[in-house]
Design an enzyme around this catalytic site. Sequence first.
Site, short mmCIF file in Angstrom:
data_model
loop_
_atom_site.label_atom_id
_atom_site.label_comp_id
_atom_site.label_asym_id
_atom_site.label_seq_id
_atom_site.Cartn_x
_atom_site.Cartn_y
_atom_site.Cartn_z
N LYS A 170 0.85 -1.19 0.00
CA LYS A 170 0.00 0.00 0.00
C LYS A 170 0.89 1.24 0.00
O LYS A 170 1.91 1.28 0.71
CB LYS A 170 -0.91 -0.03 1.24
CG LYS A 170 -1.93 1.13 1.28
CD LYS A 170 -2.91 0.98 2.44
CE LYS A 170 -3.94 2.09 2.46
NZ LYS A 170 -4.92 1.96 3.57
N SER A 200 -9.96 2.10 2.52
CA SER A 200 -9.03 2.83 1.69
C SER A 200 -7.99 1.95 0.99
O SER A 200 -7.37 2.42 0.04
CB SER A 200 -8.29 3.87 2.53
OG SER A 200 -7.48 3.23 3.51
N SER A 223 -10.41 -0.26 6.71
CA SER A 223 -9.77 -0.17 5.39
C SER A 223 -9.04 -1.40 4.89
O SER A 223 -8.65 -1.43 3.74
CB SER A 223 -8.81 1.01 5.36
OG SER A 223 -9.54 2.18 5.12
N1 GLN Z 1 -13.58 4.44 5.71
C1 GLN Z 1 -13.05 4.90 6.96
C2 GLN Z 1 -12.64 6.34 6.83
O1 GLN Z 1 -12.91 6.90 5.84
C3 GLN Z 1 -11.90 4.05 7.39
C4 GLN Z 1 -10.67 4.33 6.64
C5 GLN Z 1 -9.53 3.49 7.10
O2 GLN Z 1 -9.70 2.47 7.76
N2 GLN Z 1 -8.34 3.96 6.80
O3 GLN Z 1 -12.06 6.92 7.70
#
Ligand code: GLN
Length: 484
Positions: A76, A151, A175
């Site tokens: 990532k 994400s 995410s």
């Molecule tokens: N979707 C969640 C957010 O927008 C979690 C994102 C994540 O786990 N990095 O914050």
Amino acid sequence: MHNKTLSELSAALQAGEFSSTELTQSYLDRISSLDPQINAFVTVTQQLALDTAAAADKRIAAGTAAPLTGIPLAQKDIFCTEGVKTTCGSKMLDNFISPYDATVIENFNAAGAVMLGKTNMDEFAMGSSNETSYYGPVKNPWDINKVPGGSSGGSAAAVAARLAPASTGTDTGGSIRQPASLCGITGLKPTYGRVSRYGMIAFASSLDQAGPMTRTAEDAAMMLNCMAGFDERDSTSAQRDVPDYTANLNDSLQGLTIGLPKEYFGEGLDAQVGSAVEAAIREYENLGAVVKEISLPNTHLAVPTYYVVAPAECSSNLSRFDGVRFGYRCDDPADLEDLYKRSRGEGFGAEVKRRIMIGAYALSAGYYDAYYIKAQQLRRLISDDFKRAFEEVDVIMGPTAPEPAFGLGEKSDDPITMYLSDIYTIAANLAGLPGMSVPAGFVNNMPVGLQIIGNYFDESRLLNVAHRYQQVTDWHARTPEQFK
Ligand code: GLN
């Protein structure tokens, strides 16, 4: 080659069926021909990958290989990689080349794993659909008109499309698990502190945790063996031994107690997703597990609590991107204030700005007690729910996400609906617990994930529970038609 799991690839490399150079080249070829359809990679490190593969081949020949030696992986783009661009999905870091490696990257390098490239992600890991990336959205390999989740959407899509046998993700509110669910792969968010956050660009430091994204639980165990461990450079990293996560994969599930939180099966859950999850639970009963209904009464507070805590921490973490020290700087600043304002104004996207503003507001003098302190209190209540539950059950199961992958653009104008994508995953981050998503079926040809939440540092059990299910089902083995 691209249909083999990590454990199969590792065995084939040791047996000399093919070399790491051949394997790496075959993945690089797949990436160059197929990635334009899904946009999973921000950077492909072709030459570096081939050089590392050649070194891995020597190590294998010398008989000093580790299980991941010569295995190609996608990382990532939130992990700092020395000499290779690290963007975090943002224009702000479009020109950023880190002078050092994140601990996770260092661990993979020491094991002799090969980095294929850096995967696309929501900007600074803020999002549930991968649409907030400066590099454009990632498409779901099961249907390129749908989102892959976020994400870690690039990492999930890369594994689902067989452009990498495994990848890394980070999970602040879901995410790893939510994109794993939407792309039909296996994802594990470890206990907070299990994997070092050093060199992992911070979003919300008390929630962020890195973990593996793979096809199988067995592969996730191999990855976690390499990723986990104490790191004195991360003050929140746990000083605990790392067990061999592959050791207990085949343990019997006879007598395992599964808690089903009634709050995870109510309003807001797509009925067909609910049925797929229920079918998975029946499979567990066939394997000897006992099911018990439980209650996590503060579940409804998880999303609002998270959307105070995470923005508060992000507003502080992202203050370092000031146009002076890192990344983007606006052209011709008139003075220092103009430099700050325009560098941040031009460098950050809309969702990141929204979070910084909410966070700065929640932390401001007049509102700190009303929002931030209140959120911390609710966070404790949410943790206590789990503590009580784990006195009665071994693992908790439910859906990973309320629905299968949605259409690109479908929720981008409606942040609140988007935030609800993580309604079942966020509580584990607030409590610091480990959680997994395991492929458990399809709804309208799109994958659905089963979520398994465990007690602190109980990753071995989660992997065992997931692995046994994967022995009797083949959801995790399916490949999207265009990527076979
Ligand atoms: N979707 C969640 C957010 O927008 C979690 C994102 C994540 O786990 N990095 O914050």
